[in-house]
Design an enzyme around this catalytic site. Structure first.
Site, mmCIF file in Angstrom:
data_model
loop_
_atom_site.group_PDB
_atom_site.id
_atom_site.type_symbol
_atom_site.label_atom_id
_atom_site.label_comp_id
_atom_site.label_asym_id
_atom_site.label_seq_id
_atom_site.Cartn_x
_atom_site.Cartn_y
_atom_site.Cartn_z
ATOM 1 N N GLU A 87 24.845 14.390 42.746
ATOM 2 C CA GLU A 87 24.562 15.537 43.615
ATOM 3 C C GLU A 87 23.417 16.352 43.000
ATOM 4 O O GLU A 87 23.311 16.482 41.787
ATOM 5 C CB GLU A 87 25.817 16.400 43.731
ATOM 6 N N LYS A 123 27.819 17.019 53.578
ATOM 7 C CA LYS A 123 29.048 17.421 52.889
ATOM 8 C C LYS A 123 29.924 18.303 53.776
ATOM 9 O O LYS A 123 29.488 19.322 54.295
ATOM 10 C CB LYS A 123 28.670 18.157 51.602
ATOM 11 N N CYS A 134 30.956 15.367 45.884
ATOM 12 C CA CYS A 134 31.568 16.308 44.941
ATOM 13 C C CYS A 134 32.926 16.875 45.400
ATOM 14 O O CYS A 134 33.936 16.209 45.288
ATOM 15 C CB CYS A 134 30.574 17.424 44.638
#
Length: 309
Positions: A71, A143, A184
């Site tokens: 990321e 995300k 993440c």
């Protein structure tokens, strides 16, 4: 910098030192070579690109078909929201540079999350981009779960203050199997990975990340191994490592994990910049799923709605 190769032995894996690396000799007949990067990105686009370029060449030289970056690979700001100033559309000059890297080295790249320009000047999308070996963007995932957290013993994070949440679950076919995309903080939401496995037929889960030192030490490895076990997928987790600036530090510990939950690739130094190389065996995925057929045994959502608690 450190580099570890991983060799298939009887369906499981063991590390071998870089000096012993022999791609043609160590790859099993059904295996596909992958690599995962670890780095410490800073607020300098050119410096980060130079690091990524070097790692791409190392991965290609090792015979990897896919290299996964962490990321924020291209930029980490000095304070929250700085990334908005460098956000670009996916056809902008920053992403075009990385597409050129993939084409020049004939390697697929997992790039996530990238600072994609949002719907207004105050927001970006934290986007995981898959680029093929011709430099073409094959897929992208925005995300979904944003890091709005008061870390115990740490600081307060509010990713949603400058980031738009995505809405779509994404999987894409590749030379190393069907990839399930995430970024993440998504790692803490197992239902997303269940959907990637059971509805989108993922075989390999990609988890680019920049975990904090506190949350990483407590939860990073165990969460990744849990996602691998419960989905019977390989997990490739490329991560940021070390101090980016005076205010931000990442835990590190880039990992490759097999569908049995075994760690099969890990850099010897949790905070180093480098790549870990591993061989993915899709027949091992099939074997684990056949011997423990949870896809057939799991209950539909309607069962749990009707179940007595």
């Amino acid at each position: 910098m450190f580099c570890v190769s991983v060799n298939v032995i009887g369906g499981f894996f063991s590390p071998i030192p870089k000096s012993s690396l022999s791609v043609s000799a160590t790859m099993a007949s059904n295996s596909l070579r992958v690599a995962a990067a670890q780095m410490t990105s800073i607020s300098d686009l050119a410096a980060n690109f130079a690091t990524c370029s070097r790692l791409v060449k190392e991965a290609a030289s090792a015979g990897a078909k896919l290299l996964c970056f962490p990321e924020a690979f291209s930029y980490v700001g000095t304070k929250d929201g700085d990334s908005v100033s460098v956000a670009e559309p996916l056809d902008g000059p920053i992403m075009k540079q990385y597409c050129s890297l993939a084409r020049e080295s004939s390697i697929w790249l997992s790039l996530g999350g990238f600072q994609e320009k949002g719907s207004d000047p105050q927001h970006l999308c934290n986007t995981h981009v898959i680029v093929d070996d011709t430099g073409k963007i094959r897929s992208s995932y925005r995300k979904i779960h944003l890091f709005d957290v008061d870390v115990p013993g740490g600081r307060v994070y509010k990713e949603s203050s400058f980031t738009e949440s995505g809405k779509d679950i994404v999987a894409v076919d590749s030379p190393i199997g069907r990839l399930g995309l995430s970024v993440c903080y998504d790692l803490r939401f197992p239902e997303m990975y269940q959907l990637l496995r059971f509805q989108h037929e993922a075989q390999v889960l990609l988890v680019p990340a920049a975990f904090t030192t506190l949350t990483g030490e407590a939860h990073w490895e165990i969460l990744l191994r849990a996602r691998a076990i419960e989905t019977q997928c390989y997990v490739i987790a490329a991560t940021q490592a070390g101090k980016h600036n005076d205010k931000r530090e990442s835990y590190g510990d880039t990992l490759i994990i097999n569908p049995w939950g075994k760690i099969v690739g890990r850099l010897p130094d949790r905070l180093s910049t480098g790549i870990v190389v591993g061989d993915i065996d899709l027949s091992f995925v099939d074997s684990v799923r056949e011997k423990m057929p949870i896809a057939k045994q799991r209950k539909p959502i309607d069962f749990w709605k009707a179940a007595s608690l």
